[in-house]
Scaffold this motif. Structure first.
Motif, PDB file in Angstrom:
ATOM      1  N   ASP A 154     101.021 -94.772  74.197  1.00  0.00           N
ATOM      2  CA  ASP A 154     100.518 -96.240  73.538  1.00  0.00           C
ATOM      3  C   ASP A 154      99.900 -97.287  74.863  1.00  0.00           C
ATOM      4  O   ASP A 154     100.697 -97.390  75.962  1.00  0.00           O
ATOM      5  N   GLU A 163     100.044 -90.322  78.487  1.00  0.00           N
ATOM      6  CA  GLU A 163      99.149 -90.875  77.227  1.00  0.00           C
ATOM      7  C   GLU A 163     100.339 -91.581  76.237  1.00  0.00           C
ATOM      8  O   GLU A 163     101.218 -91.065  76.133  1.00  0.00           O
ATOM      9  N   LEU A 222      91.617 -88.482  76.347  1.00  0.00           N
ATOM     10  CA  LEU A 222      92.958 -88.387  75.788  1.00  0.00           C
ATOM     11  C   LEU A 222      92.902 -86.969  75.692  1.00  0.00           C
ATOM     12  O   LEU A 222      92.405 -86.108  75.306  1.00  0.00           O
ATOM     13  N   ARG A 247      97.662-100.859  64.653  1.00  0.00           N
ATOM     14  CA  ARG A 247      98.425 -99.735  66.118  1.00  0.00           C
ATOM     15  C   ARG A 247      97.637 -99.953  66.856  1.00  0.00           C
ATOM     16  O   ARG A 247      95.822 -99.547  66.268  1.00  0.00           O
ATOM     17  N   GLN A 248      97.389 -99.576  68.301  1.00  0.00           N
ATOM     18  CA  GLN A 248      96.225 -99.537  68.842  1.00  0.00           C
ATOM     19  C   GLN A 248      95.832 -97.660  69.504  1.00  0.00           C
ATOM     20  O   GLN A 248      97.255 -96.978  69.604  1.00  0.00           O
ATOM     21  N   PRO A 249      94.923 -97.951  69.995  1.00  0.00           N
ATOM     22  CA  PRO A 249      94.551 -96.299  69.772  1.00  0.00           C
ATOM     23  C   PRO A 249      95.396 -96.129  71.723  1.00  0.00           C
ATOM     24  O   PRO A 249      95.815 -96.608  72.030  1.00  0.00           O
ATOM     25  N   ARG A 250      95.520 -94.873  71.632  1.00  0.00           N
ATOM     26  CA  ARG A 250      96.245 -94.455  73.106  1.00  0.00           C
ATOM     27  C   ARG A 250      95.181 -94.422  73.684  1.00  0.00           C
ATOM     28  O   ARG A 250      94.090 -94.492  73.508  1.00  0.00           O
TER      29      ARG A 250
END
Length: 867
Positions: free
Chosen positions: A144, A142, A175, A94-97
């Motif tokens: 995916d 904010e 973030l 899973r890619q970072p937010r």
């Protein structure tokens, strides 16, 4: 020319009268306004896009060239960006937010943009917030990375139907976390630059609810949603929120508040939202006293009064209308007398297209204008023969056209009646609420006092009108819209400029005044202000300029005005300069620059420009108006003009066309014989005075006006010798020309030309041969219809001939047509055809009127170019 983005048409979007199409732009589909095109595009056509509008249909080669140019311009910027992650390319891990701010500029307030952002964020599982700012709309999201990228694409490519996205700027942020997505209170910035939406006619969804007895807004006179209703006329400040509109005094009820806060609802954050419980209230005040009536009772009483032949002042979006039954001869004649209207046509609001089709010949283009979101008054040819049950003769005496509009507010729909209502008029005269020549009345107290001599009752409401805004007037000519008055539904949308300009304010002209502000790549032309012939209209110009500055944030460093030393607009500019420079611009140069600007010609380009109108101050002190110019923005050269004739007594000759006929007879060497209609119309003592003036030049100024030549020919043909309003004689002459039977090609009249008297001097177009031919036809008993048609053909041929002459001298192949004479549909179509047959590229007004209502835009461009 104006830089654009190429796209390929997928399909026409249903429900927008052919004005909206789905266009594929590099794989992303977006809704685009195609109403400016000469003809509707077909699926598969390539179009050039700019600011949400399709500007022209292009071929595949030109599309590739435009795309290549954009790629070259954007390559440097793209190389500095980090590539966006594609979530489908590698689903694990899973890619970072990411968190990103999007600043959206354009027409994005009052058009449902924040609700659209909210729903889009919810669909993509993003958290964050959205708000209006003084510059547009600000969204922070904010989530995916792929979803954030898709969010940005939808902002650009899939905005709400009424929005026009000028730009989307992205900024990566740290973030911040959070849960859910919110619509925050709006914030003001130091310098506003929001593009406020015009007022939009009631949408079909709201009309359905209005007619539905089970709906809580059944028969609600102020029903609206995010897709329709008042915008520009209720704005008191920015950002665009309810608190900054004239709806602020109306707190929402619980039901409306629920709808306003529900992202699934069509009224989600619709600022003018209201209902019977919490919205504005109708009130009927009768002139003969009695208890005021309210709500539906007031509406029913107003309908009864109209059915009885009474005149009612009706408060609308941008001012009061004076209304009466358009089929009632006595009522219309009474309104004409009370308003001191003379013979000037009234506009008529009809219940639906069926009623319109009974009165006029509906064309595809005219129908699209009538039924579109703007719903202007549309000039359409009367049905021939006249219907048995038509409008009263006094509605538009002598005019070949009727100016019709469809109801554009729920109050108008109710006034014309729903199914089951008591019988009432299906066609209403709806003319501006004022005495002729004065400013439209918007204030309730002023309406009671100033309109009292004109009306029998007032149907009003308690929502204030912040901005006066007359109805727009348009017609459809040669496969394109031709605006005649740009106001409600159009203003204050910006016009893209072909080059950057400093902060400027243009004062426009004295007749059909509009002002304009410009800065950077955009100009804002105001709504119609009117003729500056009384103090109230001059004061209205001040308020209009101030409000436009508030909405746009433009702080003008320089003012621009017409060069005429006596124009009130020029005096106004100098009075309001407050130490700033005031630049003056020649009238006809501004006409041509306006047309060049709306077609996107660049700062170094030049055209052959024909400026035909009634009057404009020439550089030699004469009254110009029949001009061929070699023009760019910075300068112009007079290449040709109509021969001068004496204009005796100024306005006296404007109001009495027989005086201009006598001037042209004398110049053509034709004796003033009494069997000629113009000579017979002029009293003998006046003829003696005119003969002395022409011989001595006493009280005369030379004029080359094409508008005055139309007046002269109308009088010579016996059509009209005196006028009560501007261009009345020319309008009747146009109507006769339209009714004439076709003649063989090459027949008709011809102007003469005199060679330039010296090097660099203009060629002179001599009307003498035309005048002598008209006189010959009159003596031979030729029908006025044929005389009118032959004259129109002669003017079109003259324009093409002079364009050929200019092309030989300069090599230019682009012709711009401007000036009020080109409001004439017969002339504009014939001239455009004559020029195109000789392989000229013809630029004619499409976004702004050819008359003085478009002058301020040209003034801006000339001043910015140093002209």
């Amino acid at each position: 020319m104006c830089l654009g983005i190429p796209g390929r048409v997928v399909e026409t979007v249903e429900g927008y009268a052919g004005q909206l199409a789905l266009v594929d732009v590099e794989g992303a589909r977006r809704r685009v306004n195609v109403g400016m095109l000469d003809a509707p595009p077909a699926a598969g056509d390539w179009v050039l896009l700019h600011m949400g509008f399709a500007l022209e249909i292009i071929d595949e080669a030109k599309a590739a060239q435009a795309l290549s140019g954009l790629e070259m311009m954007g390559s440097g910027a793209r190389s500095a960006e980090k590539p966006e992650a594609d979530p489908e390319a590698d689903p694990a891990p899973r890619q970072p937010r990411v968190r990103r701010r999007f600043e959206v500029r354009g027409v994005v307030q009052g058009v449902g943009f924040r609700p659209f952002v909210y729903v889009t964020a919810a669909e993509l599982a993003l958290v964050g917030a959205v708000s209006n700012t003084g510059a547009g709309v600000l969204a922070e999201v904010e989530g995916d990375p792929g979803a954030v990228a898709e969010f940005g694409r939808r902002l650009r490519d899939r905005p709400p139907p009424l929005a026009v996205v000028e730009s989307v700027t992205q900024t990566d942020l740290p973030l911040a976390g959070g849960a859910g997505f919110t619509i925050e209170d709006s914030s003001a910035s130091d310098r506003a630059r929001t593009l406020v939406s015009p007022d939009i006619a009631t949408c079909q969804d709201c009309l359905t609810e209005l007619r539905d007895p089970e709906n809580r807004r059944h028969r609600h006179p102020f029903i609206t949603c995010t897709h329709c209703g008042p915008r520009f006329t209720i704005v008191t400040g920015l950002p665009y929120d309810r608190a900054a509109t004239t709806m602020a005094p109306f707190p929402m009820c619980a039901d409306c508040r629920t709808e306003y806060g529900d992202p699934r609802d069509r009224r989600f954050h619709a600022q003018p939202i209201a209902c019977h419980a919490c919205g504005p209230r109708l009130e009927l005040i009768a002139k003969d006293g009695g208890t005021p009536l309210h709500g539906d009772e007031a509406l029913r009483a107003a309908r009864r009064l109209l059915a009885e032949g009474r005149i009612v002042a009706v408060k609308g979006l941008g001012g009061y209308h004076l209304a009466c039954d358009a089929r009632d001869e006595a009522a219309v004649a009474r309104l004409r007398r009370r308003k001191h209207r003379g013979g000037k046509p009234f506009a008529v609001m009809v219940a639906d297209l069926g009623v319109a089709g009974e009165l006029v010949t509906l064309t595809e283009g005219g129908t699209a204008l009538l039924t579109g979101a703007r719903k202007p008054i549309v000039l359409l040819p009367r049905r021939t023969p006249a219907p048995a049950r038509g409008v009263a003769h006094a509605v538009a005496p002598g005019s070949p056209d009727l100016g019709l509009m469809l109801p554009y507010t729920p109050l108008h729909v109710l006034l014309l009646g729903l199914d089951g209502d008591a019988p009432g008029p299906d066609a209403l005269v709806m003319t501006s609420g004022n005495r002729s020549g004065e400013r439209i009345v918007t204030d309730d107290a002023r309406a009671l006092s100033e309109l009292a001599p004109l009306v029998d009752a007032w149907l009003r409401h308690d929502r204030a009108i912040q901005v006066p805004c007359d109805d727009s007037v348009s017609r459809f000519v040669a496969d394109a819209e031709l605006p005649l008055r740009r106001s409600r539904g159009y203003a204050p949308l910006p016009l893209a400029l072909p080059f950057e300009v400093p902060p400027l304010l243009a004062a426009g002209a004295d007749l059909k005044n509009t002002c304009a502000l410009g800065e950077g790549g955009y100009a804002w032309v105001s709504q119609h202000v009117g003729d500056l012939d009384d103090l109230s209209t001059v004061e209205a110009l001040t308020r209009t300029a101030d409000h436009l500055a508030l909405l746009t944030g433009v702080a003008p460093e320089q003012l621009v005005a017409d060069r005429h030393p006596g124009y009130r607009s020029g005096v106004w500019a100098r009075t309001h300069a407050r130490g700033r420079a005031v630049r003056t611009v020649q009238h006809h140069h501004a006409h041509i620059a306006s047309v060049m600007g709306e077609h996107g010609l660049g700062p170094g380009e030049s055209v052959i420009g024909f400026a035909f109108d009634g009057t404009g101050h020439g550089t030699d002190g004469a009254v110009w108006g029949g001009e061929a110019l070699i023009a760019g923005y910075k300068s112009f050269r007079r290449a040709a003009h109509l021969a001068y004739v004496p204009l005796a007594g100024g306005d006296a000759s404007v109001l009495r066309p027989y005086r201009m006929a006598l001037a042209h007879l004398r110049a053509a060497g034709v004796a003033w014989e009494k069997e000629l209609p113009s000579v017979a119309a002029c009293p003998a003592p006046e003829r003696g005075v005119l003969a002395h003036q022409f011989a001595t030049d006493f009280g005369c100024v030379p004029t080359s006006s094409m508008g005055r030549l139309f007046d002269a020919v109308a009088s010579l043909a016996g059509v009209r010798h005196e006028v009560a309003y501007e261009a009345e004689a020319a309008i009747e002459l146009e109507g006769l020309a339209r009714a004439a039977p076709p003649e063989p090609a090459g027949s008709g009249y011809a102007f003469g030309t005199r060679p330039a008297p010296g090097l660099g001097e203009p060629v002179v177009a001599d009307p003498g041969p035309v005048v002598r031919a008209v006189v010959s036809d009159v003596r031979a008993g030729v029908a006025p219809e044929l005389i009118a048609a032959r004259f129109h053909t002669a003017v079109a041929r003259l324009t093409a001939d002079l364009a050929e002459l200019c092309r030989k001298q300069t090599g230019l192949g682009v012709v711009a047509l401007g000036g009020g004479v080109f409001q004439n549909a017969v002339l504009l179509e014939a001239t455009q055809q004559a020029l195109e047959e000789r392989d000229f590229t013809v630029l004619r007004p499409r976004l702004l009127p050819p008359n003085d209502g478009g002058l301020a835009f040209g003034q801006l461009l000339i001043a910015a170019s140093g002209g």
